[in-house]
Structure formats: structure tokens, C-alpha cells
Design an enzyme around this catalytic site. Sequence first.
Site, PDB file in Angstrom:
ATOM      1  N   GLU A   1       0.689  -1.083  -0.031  1.00 56.59           N
ATOM      2  CA  GLU A   1       0.059   0.027  -0.143  1.00 56.59           C
ATOM      3  C   GLU A   1       0.838   1.264  -0.044  1.00 56.59           C
ATOM      4  OE1 GLU A   1      -2.664   2.267  -0.698  1.00 56.59           O
ATOM      5  OE2 GLU A   1      -3.919   0.325   0.098  1.00 56.59           O
TER       6      GLU A   1
ATOM      7  N   GLY B   1     -23.178  10.264 -18.183  1.00 54.60           N
ATOM      8  CA  GLY B   1     -23.034  11.353 -16.969  1.00 54.60           C
ATOM      9  C   GLY B   1     -22.842  10.527 -15.560  1.00 54.60           C
TER      10      GLY B   1
ATOM     11  N   ASP C   1     -22.875   8.194 -12.652  1.00 49.97           N
ATOM     12  CA  ASP C   1     -23.235   6.968 -12.278  1.00 49.97           C
ATOM     13  C   ASP C   1     -22.619   6.518 -11.094  1.00 49.97           C
ATOM     14  OD1 ASP C   1     -20.940   5.156 -13.094  1.00 49.97           O
ATOM     15  OD2 ASP C   1     -21.244   6.009 -14.799  1.00 49.97           O
TER      16      ASP C   1
ATOM     17  N   SER D   1      -7.176   2.051  -4.290  1.00 47.68           N
ATOM     18  CA  SER D   1      -6.032   2.504  -3.617  1.00 47.68           C
ATOM     19  C   SER D   1      -4.910   3.196  -4.347  1.00 47.68           C
ATOM     20  CB  SER D   1      -5.608   1.718  -2.314  1.00 47.68           C
ATOM     21  OG  SER D   1      -5.369   0.262  -3.118  1.00 47.68           O
TER      22      SER D   1
ATOM     23  N   ASP E   1       1.347   4.049  -3.200  1.00 47.72           N
ATOM     24  CA  ASP E   1       0.845   5.428  -2.941  1.00 47.72           C
ATOM     25  C   ASP E   1       1.929   6.479  -2.958  1.00 47.72           C
ATOM     26  OD1 ASP E   1      -1.600   4.555  -2.176  1.00 47.72           O
ATOM     27  OD2 ASP E   1      -1.401   4.626  -0.165  1.00 47.72           O
TER      28      ASP E   1
ATOM     29  N   ASP F   1     -16.211  11.023 -19.422  1.00 45.09           N
ATOM     30  CA  ASP F   1     -17.287  10.195 -19.139  1.00 45.09           C
ATOM     31  C   ASP F   1     -17.021   8.915 -19.450  1.00 45.09           C
ATOM     32  OD1 ASP F   1     -19.812   9.619 -17.998  1.00 45.09           O
ATOM     33  OD2 ASP F   1     -21.120  10.253 -19.900  1.00 45.09           O
ATOM     34  N   ILE F   2     -17.316   7.953 -18.445  1.00 44.66           N
ATOM     35  CA  ILE F   2     -17.217   6.534 -18.398  1.00 44.66           C
ATOM     36  C   ILE F   2     -18.605   5.828 -18.679  1.00 44.66           C
ATOM     37  CG2 ILE F   2     -16.201   4.562 -17.370  1.00 44.66           C
ATOM     38  CD1 ILE F   2     -14.048   6.573 -18.035  1.00 44.66           C
TER      39      ILE F   2
END
Length: 638
Positions: free
Chosen positions: A302, A615, A617, A553, A306, A596-597
Site C-alpha cells: 500500500e 453522465g 453513475d 487505493s 501510494d 465520461d465513463i
Amino acid sequence: MQLVLLIVFLLSWGLLGVTKPTLRSSYILHEKRSHTPSGWDVLRRRDASSVLPLRFGLKQSSINKLEDMLYDISHPDSSNYGNHWAPAQVTQTFAPSQETVEIVRGWLEGAGFGFDRVKLAPSRNWLEVNTTVEEAEHLLKTEYHVYGHKSGKIHTACSEYHLPIYVSPHVDLVNPSIHFDAILGKRGSGATPAKTVGLPGVGIFPKTTGNISSILSRLENCDVMITPICLRALYGLNYAPLSTKKNTFGIVEYTPQAYLQSDLDLFFANFSSSLVGKSPEFVSIDGGVIQTMQTGFNFNGESNLDLQYAMNLVNPQEVVLYQVGDLPQGASFNNFLDALDGSYCTFEGGDDPSQDEIFPDNLPNGYNGAANCGTTKPANVISTSYGYNEADLSPSYTLRQCAEYAKLGLMGVTVLFSSGDNGVAGNGALCLNVDGSCSQTEDGMIFNPGFPSTCPFVTSVGATQINLGNKYTDPEVACEQVIFSGGGFSNYFGIPDYQKKAVGKYLQDHKPSHFADIWNSTGVSRGYPDISANGANYVVAVDGRFARVFGTSASTPVVGSILAMVNDARLTIGKKPIGFINPAIYSDAFSSAFHDITSGNNQGCNTPGFSAVPGWDPVTGLGTPSFAKLLEKWLTLP
């Protein structure tokens, strides 16, 4: 204010217990827990003569105006946009009124607790009284039991408690009582105690498909390996920071999660040679330490992920590492929030011993200093990848913590949280059961939203991917590779004003076909995530080798890096940081600032979950960021 608990919805689930006062009764039911959280069992009644420190969270002043105050400095149409508050102004504005303090103190003293036994925290947010269990049970009209967790932890709690009718309006919550805040997890694993949030496998722990033998760091290979060059190309992050001394960007990690400098250098040698030998700016909270005794993906995955990407993407901007908790105990969310805001500390800089770690820690190698309380300056942007399931916590507890994130927003802080890796399911792929108990199991059918992502005052980040065989210039889709982008609708929080138009259009044009009783279909609840970024196939150096890593993450610190660079540009021309971004990004002015996905799902709870559509979601939010357009929009604001 618009932030409200969805009382009707919660009552239908049995999450709240509410009784109407009668003329004969001077007490009213204040809180009731409908079930014992997963993993806990009642062991015995708590010994009547044992000591039980009670803490009464006092109702804060002006809390009903909090949302309006935050919007006043965060909405792009406001004449006060960017006029962030000083910490002292936040403390003064929301401190409980003298009337509240006197009413609750007077009740306690009238119940036989002398003035010397009732103590008010310096922040004026909490009253503490040390009682015996027998005294507490009589005072709150309840019974205390000892609960055991499968991890070996024990916890003291009651199933409900009562307060006098005239006192109840002045108290948010009582600790210890019904709350199991010791159940905190990073998405992707079963519930575990808050104090051990950094232990391997806890929370939104990144997933890996194993080591890779060779790195493909070319734009034509972004469908199989994400490297910094892919992210810069995907989101147009071609920017060299100019105001590095003025700007701050923070990453939060919880001990024993820690980075290895050798892994940072291995990554930097391949992708940003000027950073070799460079470390993040280290800020230790409650004994936070970069431990090197335990290594490997479970302990370094992690933090390495990061920091490697955040430091690369904002170079030469410093990245602040908030390392929270010592080795013997670890730490919790409240320990971190205490350090940022002294007014959030419960009692003289400490916390509830049944909820959070208490310092000094007398265990071997423990942190021997006082708990950090208001000692740490928050960065302009803070990225963190940890969270609860809403159902682990009571509505009042989450509401109180959510208000703290709003206060950070008032101070100009952008707070980002990963939305989760299990689609519409919660931590550990747990879902709520249909029997009305709200218990969480792997074979449950009811969607299990996460917190703090459902708090309207944080920005929740989902995950996308490049489909195999596609180019980086092709549209991304919702992540369905190894992980599923967390998303859905809160069972606790009402829909914020900034989201009403977007969510309303989604429900009007693309309302899911799921049965209404397995998700919050009321249309008046907070939806999440807010935005997304790629979360698949990251190349990360871990334990001396490169691995392929997946998770929200990964996407969250990338979004944080982009927003940090927006802040740099604003600071360079004498403007202030962007602070709480949600009212701006949902406004019409920012409608063209996201990719937009429109493809993919976030399956979970034995369903396909929700679908990504044109839009906003509840899979990918508003979409993925276009740095150039975001920069253009924010540079035009005051």
C-alpha cells in the site's frame, strides 16, 4: 441543512430505535443497535463494580448550518469562494453552547456525580464522568455486556440506552454505548478493529497478480501495464510545479504499513531518476514509524504504491507522509483526526479507550508521548485508502465524523477516500442480509455502502481500466479486472444539494432494474463515487521486485496528485487552494472537465451491481479527470 439521516429508510431496516416520550416517562430512547456486528459475540455481563469512563458527545452549535457554511466558500457561484476559515474560527463556531454544557452537566450532578467527577474537555465538545458499571447502567437505563471478537479483542457495549427527554436534544452520542467503532477495515477484507487498521489485508488493500519479469513502459502497452507515462497521457498531466514551498500534498498510512526506501529507489531509477534517494516528508502521529522488521507486499504494497506514484506525478513537489500509530497498537481514524483538529479530541487530547488507541503506550516499543491533538497541520490535499462499512457504525457516529470532514473543508482541505474494491458489496465482499437484521455476510443480498465515501463532505474516488487490446486514447471503462469499483447509495446520508441534479438525471434516465428492497432506491440518498481514475495493472516496486497491482487505493493518490497540481497553479498566481471540490465539480461550469465513463459494472452481492452510463453513475461518478480542463476551470475562479 440538507445533510440528514434517512430516518424513514433506517427505521424500515431497524437501524434506529425511536420512542415517543409519554407524560409518565422522563426518559427517551436515545440510540438502539439492531444487531451485533459481524465477528462479535456476547461473552458476559460487565462486572457491576468495574470502572467505566463515560463520555458524552455534546451537540455542537451551528451544526445545522455547517453545510451552508461549507457551500458558501466552496460553490463556484458564491462570492465567498475560497475564503477558507482559520482553525480557531472553526473551533469557536461549533463549540457546544453554554446552555448545552450546563444542561448535561446539571443532569449528571443531579444524578449524584459531584462537580469534581464531571470534566469538560478543553474543546467543550465532550463531558466525561468516571463511573462504575452499576452507576452507568442506572444513569442510562441500560445493561453493559462484554463482547468478544474472533480476532481476540474484547469490547464493552450495550444494545440501547436512554436519556432524559430534556437532555437528549443536547447529546450526540455516548461512549461506550452501542457503537462498535472498533470495526474498521480497508476494503477487500473482513472487518477488523480500528486500532489495527494497518495490519495486512485490512481495508482497501491493493490486490496483486504477482511479480512481472519485464516492464513495458510505453504508451502502446498501457492496457497491460500502467506506469507514470500512461497516467500522464490518460489525464493530460503535463505540468511542472512552480510553488512547491507554498503547496502541500499528504498521503495517510497506518502502522505497520510502511514504505521501503530501496523500493522507492528501484521505482524511481526506472521512472524518475531525479528522485532516487528521495524520501517523503515524514510526519509521525502517535508514534507512527517506518517499520522495516516486516516486509513484503502485505506490509509494503500500500505505502509503496501510494508514494511511488504520488511522488513521481508531483515531482519536485514534496509529498507529506502522515504515518499514524505505533508498532504495538497501531491507530484509528480518530487518532488521525485528533492530530489535525484539536477541537475533535474527546477528552484532554485523548479518545475513548474502547474505541481508539490511548497514548502514552506502555507496551514494549510503544509511543510514550501524549496523544497528538491539534499538533499537525493538514495538507491542502489529503489522500487516504481506508474506510468502514456503513453498517458497522451507528448513524449518529457516522454523522459526527462526517461533520469533522466538513470542518476540514472549511479550512481549505481537499479530503479524498477510495470508494472500495468490491463493487456494491462492503469490506470483505460482505452484503447485508434480507432478514432485516442488517447483519453482514458473504451470501447477503442487500448492497452494503461504505463510509466515509458516503459522507457528502469527502470526495470519493472509484476505479477504471483500459480494456485489453485498447489504446490509451480509447475510452476507459469501469474497473472489472481483479477488483470492482466501489459505488452505490448511502443508507445513512441524504443527498447533498450539489449532487441532486446529477443523481436525479441518473435515476430518471437509467434507474437500475434491481428490486427496490436490495438498495436504497429512495432517490434522496448520497451517491458515490464522485470521480474515478485508472486502478488496474499498476507497476509497483515491492520487496526488490516489480509487481502488477490493482485497486481504488491506486486511483485515489493519482486523483490527489492531479488536484495538488491544480493547487500549485492557483498558488502561483496568488489564489488559494481549491479546498472542498464537490460543489464545483458537480456544477455546470465543470461539466466538460471529465472523461465520461459509459461502460462496465460494479458487481457484488450476487448481482451485476450498477452500470456505468452517460453522465454521473454509482460506478465511476462523473468520470476521470482532464487536468487541462480542470486547471482552466479552477484558474478562472477567485
